[in-house]
Design an enzyme around this catalytic site. Structure first.
Site, short mmCIF file in Angstrom:
data_model
loop_
_atom_site.label_atom_id
_atom_site.label_comp_id
_atom_site.label_asym_id
_atom_site.label_seq_id
_atom_site.Cartn_x
_atom_site.Cartn_y
_atom_site.Cartn_z
N ALA A 1 8.61 -4.97 3.90
CA ALA A 1 8.94 -4.75 5.77
C ALA A 1 7.78 -5.89 5.90
O ALA A 1 7.24 -6.74 4.79
CB ALA A 1 8.45 -3.72 6.53
N THR B 1 8.04 1.56 12.39
CA THR B 1 7.12 2.25 13.14
C THR B 1 6.99 3.24 14.62
O THR B 1 7.89 3.46 15.44
CB THR B 1 6.78 0.53 13.44
OG1 THR B 1 4.96 0.58 14.58
CG2 THR B 1 7.59 -0.16 14.36
N LEU C 1 13.65 -8.32 -0.58
CA LEU C 1 14.86 -8.11 0.61
C LEU C 1 15.26 -9.18 1.33
O LEU C 1 16.49 -8.38 1.28
CB LEU C 1 13.65 -7.18 1.25
CG LEU C 1 14.44 -6.10 2.21
CD1 LEU C 1 15.60 -5.31 1.44
CD2 LEU C 1 13.11 -5.52 2.47
N GLN D 1 1.03 -0.96 0.13
CA GLN D 1 -0.14 -0.14 0.17
C GLN D 1 1.15 1.02 0.15
O GLN D 1 0.59 2.49 -0.51
CB GLN D 1 -1.04 0.18 1.30
CG GLN D 1 -0.65 -0.16 2.83
CD GLN D 1 -1.52 -0.23 3.56
OE1 GLN D 1 -2.44 0.81 3.49
NE2 GLN D 1 -1.44 -0.03 5.08
N TYR E 1 8.11 -7.59 16.48
CA TYR E 1 8.01 -6.99 15.34
C TYR E 1 8.04 -5.22 15.90
O TYR E 1 9.29 -5.17 14.85
CB TYR E 1 6.57 -6.26 14.70
CG TYR E 1 6.07 -5.02 14.35
CD1 TYR E 1 6.70 -5.84 12.62
CD2 TYR E 1 5.79 -4.17 14.41
CE1 TYR E 1 6.42 -4.28 11.68
CE2 TYR E 1 5.34 -3.49 13.33
CZ TYR E 1 6.21 -3.33 11.77
OH TYR E 1 5.60 -2.09 10.88
#
Length: 309
Positions: A64, A105, A41, A16, A129
């Site tokens: 990610a 984040t 990645l 997105q 995370y």
């Protein structure tokens, strides 16, 4: 010497945020996008080969590992993508002299602070995370001076999966919803993140063309969210209200969205109760005025409604 046609590499172009970056960066030069199918990645050798071949002026990493709950039982994969691969990417960028733009984040914090977090606040992630994303930040800072790391929160958009689209889907199938009301943050659209990123990269190119980028450009870590604050419950109510106003046939009205505490909705990964980030540093450094979170929620829901018609 001016960059006649700079090259920008976007990693994670189909996500997105990647989708919006491919749009927003187009005016700045040649934009090359890759996704997991063309360049994973996590495959450091493949990424290094791509960077060495393309020799981009800017690398924008929108890829990610974002499965917050799954990361609790898949720690190795989370660290592989969010930390180890990011370190390798920073090393690849250093070899060709590229600026690396990366996204992080609010989950690097534990959420115990009473006010909005600044870039200087001590980090203390409460889940795998967040810890893996923090490790990625630290790896970039250690490997590459010419970098921009943007911490953001509660990302949504018309493309890809996110909370806003989930609420509209659930409201179309159920007459009432229960949504957490004691976690505070700021819904931030992928379009806003991409537009701000492009604005700052343009400033970087201007400084580079003037011969001042290496000495004076303000590389580093910045918070990047919309203005204001809300809860998941109020956010869901806003999304549903806008959906109804836009003509979507929804069974659950805003007044049927019931607030619940986090304790009523246990998840494998702990979430911070306060995810608010202060963006004063970003606004003052780059001369940017960030909009209230409701602006892009309203426009995104309208767009989603139009796409359904």
């Amino acid at each position: 010497m001016a960059l006649e046609s700079p090259t920008l590499l976007v990693i994670g172009q189909k996500g997105q945020l990647g989708f919006e970056l491919m749009r927003a960066l187009q005016p700045l030069g040649q934009v090359v996008g890759v996704d997991r199918s063309t360049c994973d990645l996590a495959d450091a050798a493949a990424v290094d080969n791509l960077v060495a071949t393309l020799r981009p002026d800017v690398i924008v990493n929108a890829a990610a590992y974002t499965a917050v709950d799954k990361a609790e039982s898949d720690q190795d994969k989370a660290y592989l993508v969010n930390a180890n691969a990011v370190k390798a990417l920073a090393q690849s960028a250093a070899k060709v002299g590229a600026l690396l733009v990366h996204y992080s984040t609010d989950y690097v914090f534990d959420g115990s602070k009473a006010s909005a977090y600044t870039e200087d606040d001590a980090t203390s992630p409460v889940n795998v995370y967040g810890a893996s994303k923090l490790a990625g930040e630290q790896a970039i800072a250690a490997e590459l001076r010419e970098h921009l790391i943007f911490r953001t929160t509660w990302v949504f958009g018309a493309h890809g999966g996110n909370f806003a689209k989930t609420m509209l889907k659930l409201a179309g199938a159920r007459e009432s919803l229960n949504v957490i009301a004691d976690q505070h943050g700021v819904p931030t659209s992928a379009a806003l993140i991409a537009d701000v990123s492009a604005h700052i990269v343009a400033q970087y190119f201007a400084a580079r063309n003037a011969g001042t980028a290496s000495g004076t450009f303000p590389f580093g870590l910045y918070n990047l969210t919309a203005k204001g604050e809300t809860t998941w419950h109020a956010y869901a109510s806003k999304v549903i209200a806008e959906g109804i106003a836009a003509g979507l046939e929804l069974k659950a009205a805003p007044e049927r969205v019931h607030p619940i505490p986090t304790s009523d909705y246990p998840t494998p990964a702990k979430r911070p109760h306060n995810s608010r980030l202060s963006c004063d540093k970003l606004e003052s450094t780059f001369g940017i005025r960030l909009p209230d979170w409701t602006v892009h929620v309203e426009s995104t829901v309208k767009l989603l409604a139009e796409l359904k018609q």
